[in-house]
Design an enzyme around this catalytic site. Structure first.
Site, PDB file in Angstrom:
ATOM      1  N   LYS A  13       9.558 -62.204 -25.766  1.00 14.73           N
ATOM      2  CA  LYS A  13       8.256 -62.668 -25.256  1.00 14.73           C
ATOM      3  C   LYS A  13       7.144 -62.371 -26.270  1.00 14.73           C
ATOM      4  CE  LYS A  13       8.616 -59.995 -21.572  1.00 14.73           C
ATOM      5  NZ  LYS A  13       9.919 -59.346 -21.853  1.00 14.73           N
ATOM      6  N   ARG A  88       5.359 -59.544 -13.029  1.00 13.92           N
ATOM      7  CA  ARG A  88       6.706 -58.976 -13.035  1.00 13.92           C
ATOM      8  C   ARG A  88       7.237 -58.752 -11.628  1.00 13.92           C
ATOM      9  NH1 ARG A  88       6.351 -56.296 -18.494  1.00 13.92           N
ATOM     10  NH2 ARG A  88       8.419 -55.472 -18.800  1.00 13.92           N
ATOM     11  N   ARG A 127      14.675 -52.020 -32.410  1.00 15.29           N
ATOM     12  CA  ARG A 127      13.269 -52.366 -32.686  1.00 15.29           C
ATOM     13  C   ARG A 127      12.514 -51.191 -33.286  1.00 15.29           C
ATOM     14  NH1 ARG A 127       9.717 -54.875 -28.049  1.00 15.29           N
ATOM     15  NH2 ARG A 127      10.652 -53.177 -26.840  1.00 15.29           N
ATOM     16  N   ARG A 160       9.815 -47.120 -29.973  1.00 12.63           N
ATOM     17  CA  ARG A 160       9.150 -46.915 -28.682  1.00 12.63           C
ATOM     18  C   ARG A 160       9.978 -45.957 -27.823  1.00 12.63           C
ATOM     19  NH1 ARG A 160       7.447 -52.772 -26.222  1.00 12.63           N
ATOM     20  NH2 ARG A 160       8.385 -51.884 -24.354  1.00 12.63           N
ATOM     21  N   ARG A 171      15.324 -50.401 -17.529  1.00 11.35           N
ATOM     22  CA  ARG A 171      14.395 -51.549 -17.591  1.00 11.35           C
ATOM     23  C   ARG A 171      15.120 -52.853 -17.265  1.00 11.35           C
ATOM     24  NH1 ARG A 171      12.532 -50.838 -23.481  1.00 11.35           N
ATOM     25  NH2 ARG A 171      11.332 -52.755 -23.202  1.00 11.35           N
TER      26      ARG A 171
END
Ligand code: AP5
Length: 215
Positions: A13, A88, A127, A160, A171
């Protein structure tokens, strides 16, 4: 253009939002980025949100809805926006519709990016982000020239806190339970554009644009 990008954590996204921002000149409104800034600035909202974010859970609807209501009245959103990570839950989606109704606006497209779980795990665990300028990298798919250093500004790269495997799994579960019902929600409203979110970033972007043209 008023657009929602829907998809599991790691679906791309944020990556695709940046391309859309460049092409259409409208802002990316990312609740994740807004919340991370609040955590960094140690605001009251940030301190409250941190405990949810660290566990990979959703921050409460009322807080996130309040953030979005404040953000969408900003001048730079007047010609359109890209919502990344909001809504969400069905409650957030209902609140968004009400807010936009009051502003005589509406969502034009909801792009759902589809990526399988194995690929999502790879993307998120690899990431890395620049501490200084926020540029995104990946240890395998988008490596910096020098390990752990940003190509753009020389800043240090970090992972992160919620990109650790256990939190990623939580998640993904929360996405399935609480966010994926929005696929039917927006399909029923005739707004959903379903896009294969695998392959190169530019191929995915081309697919997104092709669905706009076909719709
Ligand atoms: P948020 O920041 O929104 O995280 P997320 O939805 O989990 O999304 P991500 O940023 O992890 O994934 P993305 O889909 O943007 O993928 P990206 O492009 O970065 O939210 C974080 C937390 O904040 C939530 O857990 C929650 O606590 C809270 N929160 C936020 N919004 C909320 C809301 N509305 N309500 C309640 N709580 C809320 O890509 C990921 C990686 O993959 C990158 O490394 C990238 O380089 C790589 N990649 C991207 N595309 C490709 C490709 N095509 N091929 C290979 N690699 C790729």
């Amino acid at each position: 253009m008023r657009l929602i990008l829907l998809g599991a954590p790691g679906a791309g996204k944020g990556t695709q939002s940046k391309r859309l921002v460049e092409e259409y000149g409208i802002p990316q409104v990312s609740t994740g980025d807004i919340l991370r800034k609040a955590v960094k600035d140690k605001t009251a909202c940030g301190l409250m949100a941190k405990s949810f974010m660290d566990k990979g859970e959703l921050v409460t609807d009322d807080v996130v809805i309040g953030i979005i209501e404040e953000r969408l009245v900003d001048e730079d959103c007047s010609e359109g926006f890209i919502l990344d990570g909001f809504p969400r839950t069905v409650k957030q989606a209902d609140a968004l519709e009400k807010t936009l109704d009051e502003m005589s606006q509406n969502i034009e497209h909801v792009v759902s990016l589809n990526v399988d779980k194995e690929q999502l795990l790879k993307r998120l665990s690899g990431r890395r982000i620049c501490k200084k300028c926020g540029a995104g990298y990946h240890v395998e798919y988008n490596k910096p020239a020098t390990d752990d250093i940003c190509d753009d500004c020389g800043g240090e790269l970090y992972q992160r806190d919620d990109d650790k495997e256990d939190t990623i799994l939580e998640r993904l579960k929360i996405y399935t339970d609480q966010t994926s019902p929005l696929i039917n929600y927006y399909n029923d409203k005739g707004l959903l554009l379903s896009v294969d979110g695998t392959g190169s970033e530019s191929d995915i972007y081309d697919r997104i644009k092709a669905t706009f043209e076909d719709s």
